[in-house]
Every structure is written in structure tokens, then in C-alpha cells.
Design an enzyme around this catalytic site. Structure first.
Site, PDB file in Angstrom:
ATOM      1  N   GLY A  43       0.739  -1.126   0.103  1.00 51.69           N
ATOM      2  CA  GLY A  43      -0.094  -0.057   0.138  1.00 51.69           C
ATOM      3  C   GLY A  43       0.844   1.204   0.067  1.00 51.69           C
ATOM      4  O   GLY A  43       0.539   2.484   0.711  1.00 51.69           O
ATOM      5  N   CYS A  49      -0.260   1.156  -9.201  1.00 51.95           N
ATOM      6  CA  CYS A  49      -0.107   0.277  -7.947  1.00 51.95           C
ATOM      7  C   CYS A  49      -1.436  -0.454  -7.747  1.00 51.95           C
ATOM      8  O   CYS A  49      -2.567   0.497  -7.770  1.00 51.95           O
ATOM      9  CB  CYS A  49       0.096   1.237  -6.850  1.00 51.95           C
ATOM     10  SG  CYS A  49       0.566   0.200  -5.159  1.00 51.95           S
TER      11      CYS A  49
END
Lengths: 303, 254
Positions: A72, A130
Site C-alpha cells: 500500500g 499500483c
């Protein structure tokens, strides 16, 4: 010894083997195991405008010949990267590339502006791929119009060479690649991790707290090679190929598909010395084949 | 680095002790540190990740280390097949180990295979002329391993099992409740809920507590940030900031 110099548009690398962003921190930890100066370049961890705490653990699960992660984008923020991390990389002989991410277009532009002109930074890699953050990240990378907007905004904020790192989680990678190049990306990185999931049959719940994670490792290599092939065939743009590379032979597959350089990610976890091994194997290949360098191999598998 | 298998002993139906000839690791290791073990030869990439295993025992003189592991999946199944003379690739010693606290009675608390790092710790405490009390908790008596090794070091060992088949019936926390005193230095390793309970007892008793945490790892050297443990100051890395932490440094309920 074979000359391994790799030229990717405005970016020249001493050899074609970089380390992929997110797997190598800021290099420091691996410095205990290898001479970082011998790498083709270091792509440091994804950097955002503000510090990011990252996702709740567990953040990793092993899968067949690979792993899922959901870190993350944990990072200390661009200001701390400039004041704490980049000074430690100043003396390094190989180029340092900073991977930048954001949750808004403006955030990408601001991070790029702060890094613009930094003497330690050779290029920026725009992370529009991402899979582990709720806003931005992959949400940008799967929409060609958004990729165009992000790359344009970053292009307007810096004169540094721009690399755009693409997500494989799209129907047509060429369309996204085109958008990135038209908006000003001079080099493309592909691929980021493949969106995946694992379920713990003991607890009957998703294994990762974030539910989905990014798949990496040798398991994704054929997907990555195929995408490098497709983008090279359509655009002939400089490409940094990545996705499950763990040997010189793997790296050559990407080069023959059209990558002018490669990046090694997860394999560093298993073998901290793997990049130097790959460089050596590429040298041996070039010498054994009687070649002057790598350039004649780039895209050579195309008819 | 490549090490050589000396012995790979089956202790129960699932638990093994792997003894390796690893002089460099043995020379440098501190109790509580771990090694990152590759379960396949260098040419294979499946299973992909290394396995972090704490150093169970260590002899500098003989240049050997011992690892305790339970067969739970593909990686540990492969480890269980290693034979004397086979080579094993490992990184280490890694991480921050236990701080030996002088002038306090050492109490070692191990839940299940959390016992693993405590034998090496007990050995070093004995070398420092301290005599640890060792509290062991397991589900069943047949899961209890290594207590003879602690006894051989002249440690006082107490066992609790959930089914009451060995020692007293109950959890290791039951033993800790009985034994903890305010001047103790407690060293604990085991499941997170056990560590949280021990932390509560230590706070109540005024004892110092260090905990060794287990977490799935990627690189094991601090770069990849997957082995995150919540702390009041954001996430710490279990591999390099730990695996041993002072109890106050980490949020054991997170």
C-alpha cells in the site's frame, strides 16, 4: 569484457539490469550484500507527496512461483525522501530513478516538481499502476485518458526523463502505452504486478487484509514478456521490461521481445545477489555469441 | 551462504530440529535473531520465498546452529526431506535479538513453537550466570519439545497443556500468573494473543517484557516492508526493527 551499456532515449545506463521499485527500498539494506555501484540503476520505492502508513498486515502471501503483496505504498513522503534518503544515494555510480505516485493528478505533479532538477535523480518513473491503494494508482493506469492526464501534468512539472510504469490489468496494453507516450513519457516500464487474490481456507477469509494484492515473481513472466512484445511491436518506444526475472536467460527473453533494459524485483528477496548474477550471465551470453553489445538483441525476436 | 545439514531430527509427528554446520552464523548470532532459509536449491524458484526461522540453539565452538520447525506447507515439507550432507542456503543471522537484562530473574515464556528462540537464550543467560525459569505452553503433551534441553542447562521448567495431558491443565498464562514477580525480566515468544496476555500480566506485576514476533516475510532484510507490525509511531519492520521488541514498542492487539 562485453559492453553492456543500455541507451533508453534520454537515459543511459551502465548495464541493462535495474532493480524494480518497491522491492529494494532505497538500496541501503541490499548494500550489505552487493556492490550497488554495479547495478544498471536503482528504482527506489514509490514516493507520494505526504507520508503513507501503508496497509494493515498481513501484506504478503506466497503463491506458486511467486507472491501476492499489498504493502500500500508505505513511504515517508517526498520531503523526507529528499532530505533523508537521496543524500545517501549521492555517491552511487549507477543512476537513481524515483518512482512517484499520487491519489490525484495534482499530487503527481507536485511530487515531480519537488524532485525536478535534483542532482541525484536521473529520471522519474510515474506509477499509474499500483494495485494496492484505494485512490489513484491503478485506477489511473487502466484508463488511457487518465494516464494521458497524469503524464501530461508530470511532464509540465519537470525536465527529468520520464518513464511511465504500466499496469497489466487492462484489456489493451498498447492503447495505454500510446496514451503515455503521446503525453510525454519517453520510456515505458512494464509490467507492474497483476491483480490477484488468495483465500485462507482455515479462516475462510481473504488471506490479505486488503483482500486483493499484486502478483509478482516468475509466475507472471509470460504475461510480462507478451506485453513487452505487443508494445514494442506497436510503438518501438524504449522499454524497461520486468515481471518475474530471476536469471540472465529470463532477462534475455525480455530484451528479445523489445526491452532495452530490464528490472528485477521479487527475485531480490530470494537471492540478494541475483542482479549481479544476471549481469554476469548477460556478459557471458554476449561474449559467447560474439556480439559487440546488447543493441542488436533488442526486439530481435520480432519477424 | 551455503551451510551443510548435520542432522534433521523428527521430534514429533510434525516438529523437526534441523542442525546445520554454519560456523559464520554461529559466531555472529545473538539469541532472538533468525535465519532466512531457502527451501529449494538455487536453481529453483518454487517455493519462491525464504522461510524465516529463529535460531533455536547455537554452538560457537562447534560452529553449528539448530532450527526448530513445524511442517505446515510446501516449504517446510521440503525442509523435512533434507538429509545429512545436503546443502542449505541461508541469510543471517538477521534482525534484532533479545537484550539480556542483568540483575533480574529471567522468566522465559514460550507458546507452542514460540519456544524455539528460548533455548539459545537460556544458554546465553546461563553463560551470564543467570538461572532462567522456563514456562512452556502447548495444546497437547505430545507437542511439547525441547524441555529436556532446558533441564540440561539446569533451568527450572514448568509446562501447561490445554488438554492437561502434560504438566498443569491450562494456558502458559496460567503459569505466568503464578510465577511473575516485579523484579522479573520476561522474554516471551508465541502467538500474538498470548503475548498480549503476557504483556498485561507484566504491566500488572511491574516486570520488564521483551517479545519476539512472528510475521510472514519477503526480503527479511528491511527493504520490502511486508512484515509490518503496528506501533504508536506507524508500522515497524519485524525483520529488522525486530523480531524482538520491548512490549511497550508495539501494539500487540493490532
Amino acid at each position: 569484457m562485453a559492453d553492456l551499456t543500455a541507451v533508453l532515449g534520454p537515459l543511459q545506463l551502465p548495464n541493462p539490469v535495474l532493480v524494480a521499485s518497491g522491492t529494494f527500498g532505497y538500496g541501503e539494506e541490499y548494500g550489505t550484500y552487493i556492490d550497488l555501484n554495479r547495478l544498471g540503476g536503482i528504482m527506489v520505492k514509490g514516493t507520494t507527496l505526504h507520508p503513507r502508513r501503508g496497509n494493515r498486515p498481513p501484506r504478503i502471501v506466497e503463491t506458486p512461483a511467486g507472491l501476492l503483496n499489498s504493502v500500500g505504498l508505505q513511504n515517508p513522503g517526498v520531503d523526507a525522501v529528499i532530505s533523508e534518503e537521496l543524500p545517501k544515494l549521492k555517491e552511487l555510480k549507477c543512476p537513481v530513478i524515483v518512482n512517484i505516485a499520487g491519489s490525484t493528478v495534482d499530487e503527481y505533479a507536485q511530487v515531480a516538481a519537488r524532485l525536478d532538477g535534483h542532482p541525484t535523480v536521473a529520471a522519474l518513473e510515474i506509477n499509474v499502476s499500483c494495485p494496492n491503494v484505494n485512490e489513484g494508482g491503478m485506477a489511473f493506469g487502466t484508463d488511457p485518458a487518465m494516464v494521458r492526464e497524469v503524464v501530461q501534468a508530470v511532464r509540465g512539472s519537470t525536465d527529468l526523463p520520464l518513464i511511465c510504469k504500466l499496469s497489466p490489468n487492462v484489456g489493451d496494453i498498447v492503447q495505454v502505452a500510446e496514451a503515455a507516450v503521446e503525453a510525454g513519457a519517453q520510456i515505458l516500464s512494464l509490467i507492474n504486478t497483476v491483480l490477484g487474490m488468495s483465500i485462507d481456507v482455515g479462516t475462510r477469509r481473504p488471506t490479505l487484509t486488503n483482500v486483493f494484492g499484486g502478483l509478482s515473481g516468475p509466475a507472471i513472466r509470460p504475461i510480462a514478456v507478451r506485453m513487452v512484445w505487443e508494445v514494442y511491436q506497436a510503438l518501438r518506444v524504449p522499454i524497461i521490461g520486468m515481471g518475474g526475472i530471476a536469471s540472465g536467460r529470463d532477462a534475455l527473453e525480455f530484451i528479445l521481445a523489445g526491452a532495452g533494459a530490464v528490472a528485477v524485483g521479487s527475485a531480490n528477496f530470494t537471492d540478494p545477489g541475483v542482479c549481479l548474477k544476471i549481469i554476469r550471465e548477460l556478459e557471458e551470453y554476449i561474449e559467447a555469441q560474439g556480439l559487440d553489445g546488447l543493441s542488436s538483441l533488442v526486439g530481435a525476436a520480432h519477424p | 551462504m551455503l551451510t551443510t545439514v548435520r542432522k534433521n531430527t523428527m521430534l514429533t509427528d510434525r516438529i523437526y530440529r534441523l542442525t546445520l554446520s554454519a560456523p559464520q552464523v554461529a559466531a555472529d548470532a545473538q539469541p532472538g535473531q533468525f535465519v532466512h532459509v531457502r527451501t529449494v536449491p538455487p536453481t529453483s524458484w518454487d517455493p519462491f520465498l525464504r522461510r524465516p526461522l529463529s535460531i533455536h540453539d547455537c554452538s560457537r565452538e562447534e560452529g553449528i546452529i539448530a532450527l526448530l520447525y513445524e511442517v505446515v506447507g510446501r516449504g517446510t515439507t521440503l525442509l523435512s526431506r533434507l538429509r545429512p550432507g545436503d546443502e542449505v542456503d541461508l541469510l543471517g543471522p538477521l534482525g534484532r535479538g533479545f537484550t539480556l537484562v542483568p540483575d533480574r530473574r529471567p522468566v522465559l515464556v514460550g507458546g507452542g513453537l514460540g519456544l524455539a528462540p528460548l533455548l539459545f537464550l537460556a544458554r546465553r543467560l546461563r553463560e551470564a550466570r543467570q538461572r532462567p525459569v522456563v514456562l512452556v505452553g502447548c495444546r497437547r503433551g505430545s507437542d511439547v519439545v525441547a524441555i529436556d534441553d532446558f533441564a540440561a542447562l539446569d533451568c527450572k521448567v514448568e509446562v501447561a497443556t490445554e488438554d492437561g495431558s502434560l504438566g498443569c491443565k491450562g494456558m502458559v498464562t496460567t503459569l505466568a500468573e503464578k510465577h511473575l514477580e516485579c523484579e522479573d525480566a520476561v522474554y516471551a515468544c508465541g502467538p500474538r494473543p498470548m503475548l498480549a496476555a503476557i504483556a498485561g500480566l507484566c504491566r500488572g506485576a511491574g516486570a520488564l517484557l521483551q517479545v519476539s514476533l512472528e510475521e510472514k516475510m519477503g526480503c527479511g532484510i528491511g527493504a520490502c516492508l511486508v512484515c509490518a507490525c503496528p506501533t504508536p509511531k506507524g508500522y515497524a519492520r519485524v525483520c529488522t526493527d525486530g523480531p524482538v521488541f520491548w512490549a511497550e514498542e508495539v501494539d500487540l492487539r493490532g
